[in-house]
Design a protein around this motif. Structure first.
Motif, PDB file in Angstrom:
ATOM      1  N   SER A 196       0.869  -1.184   0.000  1.00 25.18           N
ATOM      2  CA  SER A 196       0.000   0.000   0.000  1.00 25.18           C
ATOM      3  C   SER A 196       0.896   1.221   0.000  1.00 25.18           C
ATOM      4  O   SER A 196       2.097   1.116   0.252  1.00 25.18           O
ATOM      5  CB  SER A 196      -0.896   0.018   1.240  1.00 25.18           C
ATOM      6  N   ARG A 197       0.297   2.350  -0.313  1.00 25.80           N
ATOM      7  CA  ARG A 197       1.077   3.591  -0.275  1.00 25.80           C
ATOM      8  C   ARG A 197       0.741   4.340   1.009  1.00 25.80           C
ATOM      9  O   ARG A 197      -0.421   4.641   1.262  1.00 25.80           O
ATOM     10  CB  ARG A 197       0.720   4.477  -1.463  1.00 25.80           C
ATOM     11  N   THR A 198       1.763   4.630   1.813  1.00 27.42           N
ATOM     12  CA  THR A 198       1.579   5.514   2.967  1.00 27.42           C
ATOM     13  C   THR A 198       2.524   6.685   2.718  1.00 27.42           C
ATOM     14  O   THR A 198       3.723   6.574   2.974  1.00 27.42           O
ATOM     15  CB  THR A 198       1.954   4.806   4.301  1.00 27.42           C
ATOM     16  N   LYS A 228      13.030  -1.524  -5.436  1.00 24.28           N
ATOM     17  CA  LYS A 228      12.008  -1.987  -6.387  1.00 24.28           C
ATOM     18  C   LYS A 228      11.318  -0.800  -7.045  1.00 24.28           C
ATOM     19  O   LYS A 228      11.033   0.186  -6.381  1.00 24.28           O
ATOM     20  CB  LYS A 228      10.974  -2.878  -5.719  1.00 24.28           C
ATOM     21  N   THR A 229      11.103  -0.871  -8.296  1.00 25.08           N
ATOM     22  CA  THR A 229      10.173   0.008  -9.015  1.00 25.08           C
ATOM     23  C   THR A 229      10.334  -0.191 -10.522  1.00 25.08           C
ATOM     24  O   THR A 229      11.454  -0.333 -11.013  1.00 25.08           O
ATOM     25  CB  THR A 229      10.340   1.510  -8.715  1.00 25.08           C
ATOM     26  N   ILE A 230       9.209  -0.179 -11.198  1.00 27.82           N
ATOM     27  CA  ILE A 230       9.281  -0.275 -12.667  1.00 27.82           C
ATOM     28  C   ILE A 230       9.835   1.025 -13.249  1.00 27.82           C
ATOM     29  O   ILE A 230      10.191   1.069 -14.413  1.00 27.82           O
ATOM     30  CB  ILE A 230       7.903  -0.587 -13.298  1.00 27.82           C
ATOM     31  N   ASP A 231       9.871   2.088 -12.433  1.00 27.79           N
ATOM     32  CA  ASP A 231      10.286   3.403 -12.963  1.00 27.79           C
ATOM     33  C   ASP A 231      11.810   3.532 -13.084  1.00 27.79           C
ATOM     34  O   ASP A 231      12.288   4.420 -13.797  1.00 27.79           O
ATOM     35  CB  ASP A 231       9.773   4.528 -12.055  1.00 27.79           C
ATOM     36  N   ASN A 232      12.553   2.710 -12.377  1.00 32.80           N
ATOM     37  CA  ASN A 232      14.032   2.764 -12.330  1.00 32.80           C
ATOM     38  C   ASN A 232      14.536   4.160 -11.957  1.00 32.80           C
ATOM     39  O   ASN A 232      15.569   4.610 -12.459  1.00 32.80           O
ATOM     40  CB  ASN A 232      14.634   2.331 -13.684  1.00 32.80           C
ATOM     41  N   VAL A 265       3.375   5.209 -21.752  1.00 31.44           N
ATOM     42  CA  VAL A 265       4.157   4.314 -20.891  1.00 31.44           C
ATOM     43  C   VAL A 265       4.250   4.904 -19.479  1.00 31.44           C
ATOM     44  O   VAL A 265       4.355   6.119 -19.314  1.00 31.44           O
ATOM     45  CB  VAL A 265       5.575   4.106 -21.499  1.00 31.44           C
ATOM     46  N   MET A 266       4.202   4.037 -18.470  1.00 29.13           N
ATOM     47  CA  MET A 266       4.313   4.501 -17.075  1.00 29.13           C
ATOM     48  C   MET A 266       5.720   5.019 -16.782  1.00 29.13           C
ATOM     49  O   MET A 266       6.572   5.050 -17.668  1.00 29.13           O
ATOM     50  CB  MET A 266       3.980   3.361 -16.121  1.00 29.13           C
ATOM     51  N   GLY A 267       5.978   5.371 -15.561  1.00 30.00           N
ATOM     52  CA  GLY A 267       7.309   5.854 -15.195  1.00 30.00           C
ATOM     53  C   GLY A 267       7.264   7.067 -14.299  1.00 30.00           C
ATOM     54  O   GLY A 267       8.298   7.626 -13.938  1.00 30.00           O
ATOM     55  N   HIS A 268       6.047   7.497 -13.965  1.00 29.02           N
ATOM     56  CA  HIS A 268       5.842   8.646 -13.085  1.00 29.02           C
ATOM     57  C   HIS A 268       6.540   9.879 -13.655  1.00 29.02           C
ATOM     58  O   HIS A 268       6.242  10.249 -14.776  1.00 29.02           O
ATOM     59  CB  HIS A 268       6.320   8.282 -11.670  1.00 29.02           C
ATOM     60  N   LYS A 269       7.523  10.442 -12.944  1.00 21.72           N
ATOM     61  CA  LYS A 269       8.119  11.699 -13.426  1.00 21.72           C
ATOM     62  C   LYS A 269       9.405  11.492 -14.214  1.00 21.72           C
ATOM     63  O   LYS A 269      10.131  12.442 -14.497  1.00 21.72           O
ATOM     64  CB  LYS A 269       8.414  12.607 -12.227  1.00 21.72           C
ATOM     65  N   ALA A 289       5.829   9.120 -22.421  1.00 23.20           N
ATOM     66  CA  ALA A 289       5.827   8.888 -20.968  1.00 23.20           C
ATOM     67  C   ALA A 289       4.606   9.549 -20.354  1.00 23.20           C
ATOM     68  O   ALA A 289       4.207  10.633 -20.783  1.00 23.20           O
ATOM     69  CB  ALA A 289       7.092   9.480 -20.355  1.00 23.20           C
ATOM     70  N   GLU A 290       4.047   8.896 -19.353  1.00 26.92           N
ATOM     71  CA  GLU A 290       2.866   9.479 -18.698  1.00 26.92           C
ATOM     72  C   GLU A 290       3.174  10.848 -18.086  1.00 26.92           C
ATOM     73  O   GLU A 290       2.279  11.653 -17.864  1.00 26.92           O
ATOM     74  CB  GLU A 290       2.327   8.533 -17.613  1.00 26.92           C
ATOM     75  N   GLY A 291       4.463  11.110 -17.865  1.00 27.53           N
ATOM     76  CA  GLY A 291       4.858  12.407 -17.288  1.00 27.53           C
ATOM     77  C   GLY A 291       5.407  13.376 -18.321  1.00 27.53           C
ATOM     78  O   GLY A 291       5.983  14.409 -17.960  1.00 27.53           O
ATOM     79  N   GLY A 331      -0.997   0.858 -19.130  1.00 29.96           N
ATOM     80  CA  GLY A 331      -1.246   1.091 -17.695  1.00 29.96           C
ATOM     81  C   GLY A 331      -0.598   0.069 -16.777  1.00 29.96           C
ATOM     82  O   GLY A 331       0.571  -0.274 -16.932  1.00 29.96           O
ATOM     83  N   HIS A 332      -1.408  -0.439 -15.837  1.00 31.44           N
ATOM     84  CA  HIS A 332      -0.858  -1.312 -14.793  1.00 31.44           C
ATOM     85  C   HIS A 332      -0.453  -2.698 -15.295  1.00 31.44           C
ATOM     86  O   HIS A 332       0.131  -3.461 -14.525  1.00 31.44           O
ATOM     87  CB  HIS A 332      -1.847  -1.436 -13.630  1.00 31.44           C
ATOM     88  N   THR A 333      -0.761  -3.027 -16.551  1.00 34.13           N
ATOM     89  CA  THR A 333      -0.240  -4.313 -17.059  1.00 34.13           C
ATOM     90  C   THR A 333       1.290  -4.294 -16.966  1.00 34.13           C
ATOM     91  O   THR A 333       1.924  -5.330 -16.833  1.00 34.13           O
ATOM     92  CB  THR A 333      -0.628  -4.582 -18.532  1.00 34.13           C
ATOM     93  N   GLN A 334       1.858  -3.070 -17.024  1.00 32.05           N
ATOM     94  CA  GLN A 334       3.324  -2.944 -16.990  1.00 32.05           C
ATOM     95  C   GLN A 334       3.919  -3.385 -15.648  1.00 32.05           C
ATOM     96  O   GLN A 334       5.113  -3.629 -15.533  1.00 32.05           O
ATOM     97  CB  GLN A 334       3.739  -1.495 -17.296  1.00 32.05           C
ATOM     98  N   ARG A 335       3.072  -3.419 -14.636  1.00 32.54           N
ATOM     99  CA  ARG A 335       3.542  -3.836 -13.304  1.00 32.54           C
ATOM    100  C   ARG A 335       3.137  -5.266 -12.974  1.00 32.54           C
ATOM    101  O   ARG A 335       3.453  -5.769 -11.889  1.00 32.54           O
ATOM    102  CB  ARG A 335       2.930  -2.911 -12.251  1.00 32.54           C
ATOM    103  N   GLY A 336       2.404  -5.877 -13.913  1.00 32.25           N
ATOM    104  CA  GLY A 336       1.804  -7.168 -13.580  1.00 32.25           C
ATOM    105  C   GLY A 336       2.533  -8.367 -14.151  1.00 32.25           C
ATOM    106  O   GLY A 336       3.493  -8.238 -14.916  1.00 32.25           O
TER     107      GLY A 336
END
Ligand code: F6P
Length: 357
Positions: free
Chosen positions: A73-75, A133-137, A177-181, A230-232, A280-285
């Protein structure tokens, strides 16, 4: 006897299980007796004392399994110092649970936000070892994070599939493609998938340059264009705005995401058919790719070794093809972005890829 608390926090990714398995296998192979306390759903589990006792059997058969057996979860870090709805001091609660269970250390698997909290726990006196860990590297202090290569594979597969239909219909296609920022995932999947245009947050785009790239492909006889966005991704105009101005602008944003805005602009400027695909989230699955299975196992094993040696306060990272220990205070709060001057960007440009700049 070692008593170890383990948790996975933030967005999940492939090879979280492989990494935890690596830690536990290393500890069991050493002959040292261990007790594993698996905190459920990230820091929430540590805050509220929600854990499961795990044995070696729990880690058997999970090398290839995606997701995380502990849940996540995200906190947000910025809320960690704020009491919860019942007035509970989260940081104190985490410390109390750690001491109550007489833990020797915490093994924390996570990305950027997770590392800020892990470093805070270290500053509060807890023994912490982390795994990147992160798909964003985008984690500072390591050339690679696990999950990234698996996500590159998935995003590339998506671009490959789009390629054939784009060619049949002579369309412009955007794959978001995902990757946040940061642009690592888009850059790598874009190059692997043979994208003609790659837009990443670190290189703000000019819509006219994109149109020019599409037109010059058409002049050379290519009726279709593949864009990895990129999504960002951000335009040159928006990149000039202050954070506050940008936030204000986004309040009235009419598109589901940046790709739809770019598609709309291209369509208006060229009259061409533009389609958007968002994996989307398939990239994390799904299952981790072989690279991630090996990489996460190596990191996990090194974390196990560090625990046996009583070395705490580090992230197990990867630099210049070696596994390294990176002090947590160096990792926390920093992003590893793509430099526009990086050789990979220059090489992409040398092969004719446009970054819309
Ligand atoms: O950080 C991993 C990531 O998948 C990013 O690429 C993406 O922006 C974000 O998480 C999505 O978050 P959520 O799963 O909370 O929607």
């Amino acid at each position: 006897m070692k008593r170890i608390g383990m948790l996975t926090s933030g967005g999940d990714c492939q090879a979280l299980n492989a990494a935890m398995r690596g830690v536990v296998k290393c500890l069991s192979c050493s002959g040292e007796a261990v007790e594993i306390y698996g905190f459920l759903e990230g820091y929430k589990g540590l805050i509220y004392g929600d854990f499961r006792m795990l044995t070696g059997a729990d880690f058997s058969g999970i090398l290839t399994k995606g997701g995380t057996i502990l849940g996540s979860s995200r906190t947000p870090f910025k809320l960690m110092r704020e009491p919860d709805e019942n007035g509970l001091d989260k940081v104190e609660a985490m410390k109390q649970n750690y001491y109550k269970l007489k833990l020797d250390c915490l093994v924390i698997l996570g990305g950027n936000g997770t590392h800020k909290t892990a470093n805070m726990l270290r500053e509060e006196g807890l023994n912490v070892v982390t795994l990147p860990k992160t798909i964003d590297n985008d984690l500072w202090g390591t050339d690679m994070t696990f999950g990234f290569q698996s996500a590159v594979n998935i995003a590339t597969d998506c671009i490959d599939c789009i390629h054939t239909t784009a060619a049949s219909h002579g369309r412009i296609f955007i794959v978001e493609v995902m990757g946040h920022k940061v642009g690592w995932l888009t850059l790598n999947a874009g190059m692997a998938g043979g994208a003609d245009i790659i837009l990443i947050p670190e290189i703000p785009y000019d819509i006219d340059k994109i149109v020019k790239a599409i037109n010059s492909r058409a002049e050379r006889g290519s009726k279709f264009t593949i864009m990895a966005v990129a999504e960002g991704a951000i335009s040159k105009e928006d990149a000039k705005l202050s954070k506050k101005e940008y936030k204000e602008k986004m309040k009235n944003y009419q598109y589901p995401s940046v790709s739809y805005e770019i598609a709309d602009k291209i369509q208006k400027k060229t009259g061409l058919d533009v389609r958007v695909t968002v994996p989307g989230h398939t990239q994390r699955g799904g299952s981790p790719c072989p690279y991630d299975r090996v990489f996460a196992t190596r990191l996990g094993a090194e974390a196990g070794k560090m625990i046996l040696n009583g070395e705490y306060g580090f992230m197990v990272g990867y630099k210049n093809r070696e596994i390294v220990k990176v002090p947590l205070e160096e990792v926390a709060g920093k992003l590893k972005m793509v430099s526009p001057d990086a050789t990979i960007v220059q090489e992409a440009k040398l092969t004719g890829i446009s970054f819309g700049d």
